[in-house]
Motif scaffolding. Structure first.
Motif, PDB file in Angstrom:
ATOM      1  N   SER A  29      37.402  47.980  53.445  1.00 50.44           N
ATOM      2  CA  SER A  29      37.325  46.626  52.921  1.00 50.44           C
ATOM      3  C   SER A  29      38.512  46.363  52.009  1.00 50.44           C
ATOM      4  O   SER A  29      39.214  47.274  51.616  1.00 50.44           O
ATOM      5  CB  SER A  29      36.039  46.461  52.115  1.00 50.44           C
ATOM      6  N   PRO A  30      38.677  45.070  51.634  1.00 52.20           N
ATOM      7  CA  PRO A  30      39.771  44.775  50.719  1.00 52.20           C
ATOM      8  C   PRO A  30      39.610  45.550  49.419  1.00 52.20           C
ATOM      9  O   PRO A  30      38.504  45.959  49.065  1.00 52.20           O
ATOM     10  CB  PRO A  30      39.654  43.270  50.479  1.00 52.20           C
ATOM     11  N   PRO A  31      40.694  45.738  48.703  1.00 50.30           N
ATOM     12  CA  PRO A  31      40.606  46.475  47.441  1.00 50.30           C
ATOM     13  C   PRO A  31      39.575  45.837  46.523  1.00 50.30           C
ATOM     14  O   PRO A  31      39.336  44.625  46.599  1.00 50.30           O
ATOM     15  CB  PRO A  31      42.013  46.349  46.851  1.00 50.30           C
ATOM     16  N   PRO A  32      38.952  46.627  45.673  1.00 45.88           N
ATOM     17  CA  PRO A  32      37.911  46.094  44.790  1.00 45.88           C
ATOM     18  C   PRO A  32      38.379  44.886  43.982  1.00 45.88           C
ATOM     19  O   PRO A  32      37.616  43.955  43.775  1.00 45.88           O
ATOM     20  CB  PRO A  32      37.565  47.265  43.872  1.00 45.88           C
ATOM     21  N   ALA A  33      39.622  44.868  43.561  1.00 44.90           N
ATOM     22  CA  ALA A  33      40.118  43.743  42.772  1.00 44.90           C
ATOM     23  C   ALA A  33      40.068  42.455  43.586  1.00 44.90           C
ATOM     24  O   ALA A  33      39.675  41.399  43.080  1.00 44.90           O
ATOM     25  CB  ALA A  33      41.534  44.018  42.292  1.00 44.90           C
ATOM     26  N   ALA A  34      40.425  42.507  44.865  1.00 45.42           N
ATOM     27  CA  ALA A  34      40.393  41.319  45.722  1.00 45.42           C
ATOM     28  C   ALA A  34      38.948  40.872  45.959  1.00 45.42           C
ATOM     29  O   ALA A  34      38.645  39.676  45.931  1.00 45.42           O
ATOM     30  CB  ALA A  34      41.088  41.590  47.041  1.00 45.42           C
ATOM     31  N   ALA A  35      38.068  41.820  46.194  1.00 49.39           N
ATOM     32  CA  ALA A  35      36.654  41.490  46.415  1.00 49.39           C
ATOM     33  C   ALA A  35      36.054  40.895  45.143  1.00 49.39           C
ATOM     34  O   ALA A  35      35.281  39.933  45.208  1.00 49.39           O
ATOM     35  CB  ALA A  35      35.878  42.723  46.845  1.00 49.39           C
ATOM     36  N   ASP A  36      36.399  41.453  43.977  1.00 47.58           N
ATOM     37  CA  ASP A  36      35.905  40.919  42.707  1.00 47.58           C
ATOM     38  C   ASP A  36      36.412  39.502  42.479  1.00 47.58           C
ATOM     39  O   ASP A  36      35.672  38.636  42.011  1.00 47.58           O
ATOM     40  CB  ASP A  36      36.327  41.815  41.541  1.00 47.58           C
ATOM     41  N   ALA A  37      37.665  39.254  42.812  1.00 49.25           N
ATOM     42  CA  ALA A  37      38.240  37.919  42.642  1.00 49.25           C
ATOM     43  C   ALA A  37      37.534  36.917  43.554  1.00 49.25           C
ATOM     44  O   ALA A  37      37.242  35.788  43.151  1.00 49.25           O
ATOM     45  CB  ALA A  37      39.738  37.939  42.918  1.00 49.25           C
ATOM     46  N   GLN A  38      37.250  37.327  44.789  1.00 48.01           N
ATOM     47  CA  GLN A  38      36.564  36.439  45.721  1.00 48.01           C
ATOM     48  C   GLN A  38      35.146  36.149  45.232  1.00 48.01           C
ATOM     49  O   GLN A  38      34.685  35.010  45.287  1.00 48.01           O
ATOM     50  CB  GLN A  38      36.517  37.044  47.115  1.00 48.01           C
ATOM     51  N   ALA A  39      34.452  37.158  44.742  1.00 47.10           N
ATOM     52  CA  ALA A  39      33.090  36.960  44.219  1.00 47.10           C
ATOM     53  C   ALA A  39      33.109  36.042  43.000  1.00 47.10           C
ATOM     54  O   ALA A  39      32.230  35.182  42.852  1.00 47.10           O
ATOM     55  CB  ALA A  39      32.456  38.307  43.874  1.00 47.10           C
ATOM     56  N   ALA A  40      34.106  36.195  42.137  1.00 49.58           N
ATOM     57  CA  ALA A  40      34.214  35.339  40.953  1.00 49.58           C
ATOM     58  C   ALA A  40      34.481  33.893  41.364  1.00 49.58           C
ATOM     59  O   ALA A  40      33.892  32.965  40.803  1.00 49.58           O
ATOM     60  CB  ALA A  40      35.321  35.853  40.039  1.00 49.58           C
ATOM     61  N   ARG A  41      35.338  33.698  42.349  1.00 50.20           N
ATOM     62  CA  ARG A  41      35.633  32.338  42.830  1.00 50.20           C
ATOM     63  C   ARG A  41      34.381  31.722  43.466  1.00 50.20           C
ATOM     64  O   ARG A  41      34.079  30.553  43.250  1.00 50.20           O
ATOM     65  CB  ARG A  41      36.793  32.378  43.835  1.00 50.20           C
ATOM     66  N   ARG A  42      33.650  32.509  44.256  1.00 49.71           N
ATOM     67  CA  ARG A  42      32.406  32.024  44.868  1.00 49.71           C
ATOM     68  C   ARG A  42      31.418  31.599  43.781  1.00 49.71           C
ATOM     69  O   ARG A  42      30.825  30.529  43.859  1.00 49.71           O
ATOM     70  CB  ARG A  42      31.781  33.093  45.757  1.00 49.71           C
ATOM     71  N   ALA A  43      31.247  32.429  42.764  1.00 51.08           N
ATOM     72  CA  ALA A  43      30.323  32.105  41.675  1.00 51.08           C
ATOM     73  C   ALA A  43      30.756  30.829  40.955  1.00 51.08           C
ATOM     74  O   ALA A  43      29.915  29.982  40.619  1.00 51.08           O
ATOM     75  CB  ALA A  43      30.239  33.276  40.693  1.00 51.08           C
ATOM     76  N   GLN A  44      32.053  30.665  40.746  1.00 51.67           N
ATOM     77  CA  GLN A  44      32.564  29.468  40.081  1.00 51.67           C
ATOM     78  C   GLN A  44      32.238  28.216  40.895  1.00 51.67           C
ATOM     79  O   GLN A  44      31.750  27.220  40.353  1.00 51.67           O
ATOM     80  CB  GLN A  44      34.076  29.580  39.873  1.00 51.67           C
ATOM     81  N   VAL A  45      32.494  28.254  42.187  1.00 51.26           N
ATOM     82  CA  VAL A  45      32.221  27.094  43.049  1.00 51.26           C
ATOM     83  C   VAL A  45      30.725  26.819  43.103  1.00 51.26           C
ATOM     84  O   VAL A  45      30.297  25.657  43.050  1.00 51.26           O
ATOM     85  CB  VAL A  45      32.826  27.302  44.456  1.00 51.26           C
ATOM     86  N   LEU A  46      29.906  27.853  43.204  1.00 53.23           N
ATOM     87  CA  LEU A  46      28.458  27.646  43.234  1.00 53.23           C
ATOM     88  C   LEU A  46      27.983  26.977  41.946  1.00 53.23           C
ATOM     89  O   LEU A  46      27.175  26.042  41.982  1.00 53.23           O
ATOM     90  CB  LEU A  46      27.735  28.976  43.470  1.00 53.23           C
TER      91      LEU A  46
END
Length: 171
Positions: A29-46
């Motif tokens: 999978s993508p590096p943890p930093a990229a996955a964390d950034a995507q999860a943070a962006r998803r949470a922000q939009v939600l």
């Protein structure tokens, strides 16, 4: 026929195992930093869309956003446009699965209200599918009047209960 000394065979096997391990590592999978950034962006939009994090994932009761008229399952005008924009925002941050829960007020028979709440959920699911969320990844449920958001028999309470809730499961 010439045979390799044992240490050379061992070295070649070890080299092959290292190569195989590196090749498998490249498929991760993508590096943890990229996955964390995507999860943070998803949470922000939600959060921006009005979702609240719960034990089931992210939940939006849509109170004040997606209420239905009495005895109606119609998704038209501003309500539809708002839902299309929300669907695009969710797709944009990688939301690919939803649970859509329809609800009704306490007027009418329980059987009728269950069917009406299911039709409301189906109408919302259809718009979300048009916005890009795969239809087969939308779980539709109708609860009738069994889960009121607001208790009471006033028109304001009943109106708040003619709604659809969206749940984005933990991904």
């Amino acid at each position: 026929m010439m045979t390799m000394p044992i240490p050379s065979r061992f070295f070649l096997r070890l080299l092959w195992l290292c190569f195989a391990a590196l090749a498998l590592g490249a498929c991760q999978s993508p590096p943890p930093a990229a996955a964390d950034a995507q999860a943070a962006r998803r949470a922000q939009v939600l959060r921006e869309q009005g979702f609240v994090q719960t034990g089931d994932g992210w939940e939006l009761q849509m109170s004040g956003k997606l209420l239905f008229d009495f005895n109606s399952d119609a998704m038209t005008g501003e309500r539809r446009e708002m839902l299309v924009r929300m669907g695009h925002a969710l797709v944009g941050v990688g939301v690919r699965a939803l649970r859509v829960e329809g609800h009704a007020d306490d007027q009418g028979s329980p059987d009728y209200n269950e069917r009406l709440s299911l039709r409301r959920a189906q109408a919302v699911a259809q718009v979300l599918a048009e916005a890009g969320i795969p239809r087969e990844r939308i779980d539709i449920r109708g609860y009738g009047a069994s889960r009121p958001l607001v208790i009471g028999t006033s028109e304001a309470a009943r109106q708040e209960n003619r709604r659809v809730a969206l749940i984005v499961p933990v991904q």
